[in-house]
Design a protein around this motif. Structure first.
Motif, PDB file in Angstrom:
ATOM      1  N   ILE A 121      32.976  41.409  29.703  1.00  0.00           N
ATOM      2  CA  ILE A 121      32.448  40.779  30.921  1.00  0.00           C
ATOM      3  C   ILE A 121      32.519  39.263  30.796  1.00  0.00           C
ATOM      4  O   ILE A 121      32.918  38.567  31.739  1.00  0.00           O
ATOM      5  CB  ILE A 121      31.001  41.257  31.188  1.00  0.00           C
ATOM      6  N   ILE A 122      32.170  38.737  29.639  1.00  0.00           N
ATOM      7  CA  ILE A 122      32.214  37.288  29.416  1.00  0.00           C
ATOM      8  C   ILE A 122      33.648  36.779  29.551  1.00  0.00           C
ATOM      9  O   ILE A 122      33.896  35.760  30.209  1.00  0.00           O
ATOM     10  CB  ILE A 122      31.615  36.921  28.046  1.00  0.00           C
ATOM     11  N   LYS A 123      34.612  37.467  28.960  1.00  0.00           N
ATOM     12  CA  LYS A 123      36.016  37.053  29.084  1.00  0.00           C
ATOM     13  C   LYS A 123      36.458  37.047  30.543  1.00  0.00           C
ATOM     14  O   LYS A 123      37.148  36.125  30.996  1.00  0.00           O
ATOM     15  CB  LYS A 123      36.926  38.002  28.295  1.00  0.00           C
ATOM     16  N   HIS A 124      36.058  38.070  31.300  1.00  0.00           N
ATOM     17  CA  HIS A 124      36.413  38.152  32.718  1.00  0.00           C
ATOM     18  C   HIS A 124      35.866  36.940  33.478  1.00  0.00           C
ATOM     19  O   HIS A 124      36.596  36.291  34.235  1.00  0.00           O
ATOM     20  CB  HIS A 124      35.856  39.459  33.310  1.00  0.00           C
ATOM     21  N   GLU A 125      34.600  36.635  33.250  1.00  0.00           N
ATOM     22  CA  GLU A 125      33.986  35.499  33.955  1.00  0.00           C
ATOM     23  C   GLU A 125      34.574  34.170  33.488  1.00  0.00           C
ATOM     24  O   GLU A 125      34.722  33.235  34.284  1.00  0.00           O
ATOM     25  CB  GLU A 125      32.463  35.519  33.777  1.00  0.00           C
ATOM     26  N   LEU A 126      34.940  34.078  32.223  1.00  0.00           N
ATOM     27  CA  LEU A 126      35.582  32.852  31.725  1.00  0.00           C
ATOM     28  C   LEU A 126      36.967  32.660  32.349  1.00  0.00           C
ATOM     29  O   LEU A 126      37.421  31.521  32.514  1.00  0.00           O
ATOM     30  CB  LEU A 126      35.671  32.865  30.202  1.00  0.00           C
ATOM     31  N   CYS A 127      37.649  33.736  32.687  1.00  0.00           N
ATOM     32  CA  CYS A 127      38.931  33.614  33.407  1.00  0.00           C
ATOM     33  C   CYS A 127      38.703  32.909  34.744  1.00  0.00           C
ATOM     34  O   CYS A 127      39.432  31.988  35.109  1.00  0.00           O
ATOM     35  CB  CYS A 127      39.568  34.984  33.634  1.00  0.00           C
ATOM     36  N   HIS A 128      37.669  33.363  35.478  1.00  0.00           N
ATOM     37  CA  HIS A 128      37.323  32.691  36.741  1.00  0.00           C
ATOM     38  C   HIS A 128      37.007  31.213  36.477  1.00  0.00           C
ATOM     39  O   HIS A 128      37.491  30.324  37.186  1.00  0.00           O
ATOM     40  CB  HIS A 128      36.089  33.345  37.384  1.00  0.00           C
ATOM     41  N   TYR A 129      36.188  30.973  35.476  1.00  0.00           N
ATOM     42  CA  TYR A 129      35.710  29.628  35.151  1.00  0.00           C
ATOM     43  C   TYR A 129      36.862  28.674  34.853  1.00  0.00           C
ATOM     44  O   TYR A 129      37.000  27.627  35.491  1.00  0.00           O
ATOM     45  CB  TYR A 129      34.754  29.718  33.954  1.00  0.00           C
ATOM     46  N   HIS A 130      37.701  29.019  33.874  1.00  0.00           N
ATOM     47  CA  HIS A 130      38.753  28.084  33.449  1.00  0.00           C
ATOM     48  C   HIS A 130      39.793  27.856  34.549  1.00  0.00           C
ATOM     49  O   HIS A 130      40.253  26.725  34.739  1.00  0.00           O
ATOM     50  CB  HIS A 130      39.413  28.576  32.159  1.00  0.00           C
ATOM     51  N   LEU A 131      40.154  28.902  35.274  1.00  0.00           N
ATOM     52  CA  LEU A 131      41.136  28.730  36.348  1.00  0.00           C
ATOM     53  C   LEU A 131      40.568  27.884  37.488  1.00  0.00           C
ATOM     54  O   LEU A 131      41.270  27.043  38.045  1.00  0.00           O
ATOM     55  CB  LEU A 131      41.598  30.099  36.869  1.00  0.00           C
ATOM     56  N   HIS A 132      39.295  28.085  37.818  1.00  0.00           N
ATOM     57  CA  HIS A 132      38.679  27.296  38.885  1.00  0.00           C
ATOM     58  C   HIS A 132      38.574  25.823  38.488  1.00  0.00           C
ATOM     59  O   HIS A 132      38.869  24.933  39.289  1.00  0.00           O
ATOM     60  CB  HIS A 132      37.287  27.856  39.220  1.00  0.00           C
ATOM     61  N   ILE A 133      38.180  25.567  37.248  1.00  0.00           N
ATOM     62  CA  ILE A 133      38.076  24.188  36.756  1.00  0.00           C
ATOM     63  C   ILE A 133      39.447  23.501  36.806  1.00  0.00           C
ATOM     64  O   ILE A 133      39.553  22.323  37.154  1.00  0.00           O
ATOM     65  CB  ILE A 133      37.535  24.173  35.298  1.00  0.00           C
ATOM     66  N   GLU A 134      40.511  24.249  36.483  1.00  0.00           N
ATOM     67  CA  GLU A 134      41.870  23.686  36.472  1.00  0.00           C
ATOM     68  C   GLU A 134      42.509  23.628  37.853  1.00  0.00           C
ATOM     69  O   GLU A 134      43.622  23.117  37.997  1.00  0.00           O
ATOM     70  CB  GLU A 134      42.762  24.528  35.548  1.00  0.00           C
ATOM     71  N   GLY A 135      41.833  24.151  38.872  1.00  0.00           N
ATOM     72  CA  GLY A 135      42.371  24.118  40.232  1.00  0.00           C
ATOM     73  C   GLY A 135      43.479  25.148  40.458  1.00  0.00           C
ATOM     74  O   GLY A 135      44.307  24.973  41.340  1.00  0.00           O
ATOM     75  N   ARG A 136      43.487  26.210  39.667  1.00  0.00           N
ATOM     76  CA  ARG A 136      44.489  27.269  39.827  1.00  0.00           C
ATOM     77  C   ARG A 136      43.834  28.484  40.481  1.00  0.00           C
ATOM     78  O   ARG A 136      42.643  28.499  40.756  1.00  0.00           O
ATOM     79  CB  ARG A 136      45.070  27.626  38.457  1.00  0.00           C
ATOM     80  N   GLY A 137      44.631  29.515  40.743  1.00  0.00           N
ATOM     81  CA  GLY A 137      44.135  30.705  41.427  1.00  0.00           C
ATOM     82  C   GLY A 137      43.129  31.481  40.591  1.00  0.00           C
ATOM     83  O   GLY A 137      43.496  32.122  39.620  1.00  0.00           O
ATOM     84  N   TYR A 138      41.855  31.442  40.969  1.00  0.00           N
ATOM     85  CA  TYR A 138      40.776  32.046  40.191  1.00  0.00           C
ATOM     86  C   TYR A 138      40.262  33.357  40.788  1.00  0.00           C
ATOM     87  O   TYR A 138      39.414  34.013  40.201  1.00  0.00           O
ATOM     88  CB  TYR A 138      39.604  31.070  40.062  1.00  0.00           C
ATOM     89  N   LYS A 139      40.787  33.764  41.940  1.00  0.00           N
ATOM     90  CA  LYS A 139      40.303  34.985  42.597  1.00  0.00           C
ATOM     91  C   LYS A 139      40.997  36.212  42.017  1.00  0.00           C
ATOM     92  O   LYS A 139      42.089  36.115  41.467  1.00  0.00           O
ATOM     93  CB  LYS A 139      40.546  34.899  44.102  1.00  0.00           C
ATOM     94  N   HIS A 140      40.380  37.375  42.202  1.00  0.00           N
ATOM     95  CA  HIS A 140      40.911  38.610  41.635  1.00  0.00           C
ATOM     96  C   HIS A 140      42.347  38.900  42.054  1.00  0.00           C
ATOM     97  O   HIS A 140      43.121  39.441  41.287  1.00  0.00           O
ATOM     98  CB  HIS A 140      40.027  39.804  42.020  1.00  0.00           C
TER      99      HIS A 140
END
Length: 157
Positions: A64-83
């Protein structure tokens, strides 16, 4: 495990799996019901459902933490963070994060239907199984537009 230990775990997983630091807060949210965790777009914080640790264990929590970190890092970098975004799917595969969390044992018991109602068309005989009752005066057969009638109700467990 308390919030401080969770914060440390999230920071460690972020550095090990992503090679990037997690600079915001991670904490347990007791009000989460149907999800293992969530990433907050406004604050960049990550909230985790404690029930997943209690009922499914440490490995599920790390997923679960890895999944949420995927959202986190992609959003911070301005890349596609949605499922549905390609960036998100590629990063999930790269860090071996689960797409969905496992269902909680307490929820799977409730998910089973207590009954099944069987309806049949009077004209063509088409059968319909439903979990809820339907108004046979309002709904008709999808195949021939004939009238429906309730055949039987099967009670389960």
């Amino acid at each position: 495990m308390d919030d401080l230990e969770l914060q440390k775990l999230v920071e460690d997983i972020s550095l090990q799996s992503f090679g990037k630091p997690f600079r915001h807060k991670a904490f347990f949210n007791e009000r989460l019901r149907s999800t293992g965790g969530r990433y907050m777009l406004n604050t960049h914080n990550i909230e985790i459902n404690r029930k997943y640790l209690d009922q499914l264990g440490f490995e599920e929590l790390c997923g679960i933490i890895k999944h949420e970190l995927c959202h986190y890092h992609l959003h911070i970098e301005g890349r596609g963070y949605k499922h549905r975004d390609q960036d998100f799917r590629h990063l999930m595969k790269a860090v071996r994060a689960p797409r969905f969390c496992s269902p909680l044992p307490e929820r799977t018991k409730k998910a089973m239907p207590k009954r099944i109602i069987i309806y049949a068309c009077k004209d063509c005989g088409q059968l319909y199984e439903r979990k809820r009752s339907i108004n046979t005066q309002k709904y008709v057969c999808g195949k021939c537009k004939g009238r429906l009638e309730k055949i039987k109700e099967v009670k389960q467990g």
